[in-house]
Write a protein that holds these residues in place. Structure first.
Motif, PDB file in Angstrom:
ATOM      1  N   VAL A  34       1.349  -1.174  -0.187  1.00  0.00           N
ATOM      2  CA  VAL A  34       0.277   0.185   0.274  1.00  0.00           C
ATOM      3  C   VAL A  34       0.474   1.305  -0.314  1.00  0.00           C
ATOM      4  O   VAL A  34       2.122   1.066   0.981  1.00  0.00           O
ATOM      5  CB  VAL A  34      -0.821  -0.247   1.356  1.00  0.00           C
ATOM      6  CG1 VAL A  34      -2.020   0.775   1.462  1.00  0.00           C
ATOM      7  CG2 VAL A  34      -2.438  -1.434   0.962  1.00  0.00           C
ATOM      8  N   ASN A  36       0.113   5.028  -0.167  1.00  0.00           N
ATOM      9  CA  ASN A  36      -0.691   6.212  -0.060  1.00  0.00           C
ATOM     10  C   ASN A  36      -2.013   6.120  -0.110  1.00  0.00           C
ATOM     11  O   ASN A  36      -2.984   6.487  -0.853  1.00  0.00           O
ATOM     12  CB  ASN A  36      -0.857   7.438  -1.209  1.00  0.00           C
ATOM     13  CG  ASN A  36       0.606   8.089  -1.283  1.00  0.00           C
ATOM     14  OD1 ASN A  36       1.402   8.701  -0.046  1.00  0.00           O
ATOM     15  ND2 ASN A  36       1.290   8.798  -2.550  1.00  0.00           N
ATOM     16  N   GLY A  37      -2.234   4.714   0.710  1.00  0.00           N
ATOM     17  CA  GLY A  37      -3.477   4.416   0.884  1.00  0.00           C
ATOM     18  C   GLY A  37      -3.967   3.786  -0.134  1.00  0.00           C
ATOM     19  O   GLY A  37      -5.392   2.844   0.038  1.00  0.00           O
ATOM     20  N   ILE A  38      -3.111   3.627  -0.746  1.00  0.00           N
ATOM     21  CA  ILE A  38      -3.395   2.278  -2.565  1.00  0.00           C
ATOM     22  C   ILE A  38      -2.623   1.912  -2.473  1.00  0.00           C
ATOM     23  O   ILE A  38      -1.452   1.436  -2.817  1.00  0.00           O
ATOM     24  CB  ILE A  38      -4.116   3.213  -3.700  1.00  0.00           C
ATOM     25  CG1 ILE A  38      -5.115   4.080  -3.145  1.00  0.00           C
ATOM     26  CG2 ILE A  38      -4.177   2.879  -4.859  1.00  0.00           C
ATOM     27  CD1 ILE A  38      -5.221   5.418  -4.402  1.00  0.00           C
TER      28      ILE A  38
END
Length: 107
Positions: A34, A36-38
């Motif tokens: 992951v 930046n949250g993705i």
């Protein structure tokens, strides 16, 4: 002739260990890391789908069972297992998908 030039599918090479990201990749394959949250793979899958590419194959090897989590968000992707990922380089991933290469993006 024009139809032969249209890309209809994508093959994502994701079988390797990701040694340059150790220690992060000790827990998960690099494409599932992951940032930046993705997940890294989600960014690529979303871009392909946004371009109308719906036939998507992911070649997996290292911690291959962890890729199943992608099916929750992307139920149409298909997996190809690379049994050579530990001893060979990325060309072995291309080899296991050799019958799918025509009119494909290789990512």
């Amino acid at each position: 002739m024009q139809d032969k030039m249209i890309v209809k599918k994508a093959i994502i090479i994701a079988a390797g260990f990701g040694s340059r990201l150790v220690p992060i990749t000790l827990e998960r394959p690099k494409p599932l890391v992951v940032v930046n949250g993705i997940r890294i793979t989600d960014t690529l899958l979303d871009a392909l789908l946004n371009k109308g590419i719906e036939e998507i194959y992911i070649i997996r090897g290292y911690k291959k069972e962890m890729f199943d989590v992608l099916l929750d968000k992307y139920p149409n992707i298909k997996f190809i297992d690379n049994p050579y990922y530990e001893t060979c380089n990325n060309i072995s991933s291309v080899y296991v998908a050799r019958d799918l290469l025509e009119n494909s993006y290789i990512c």
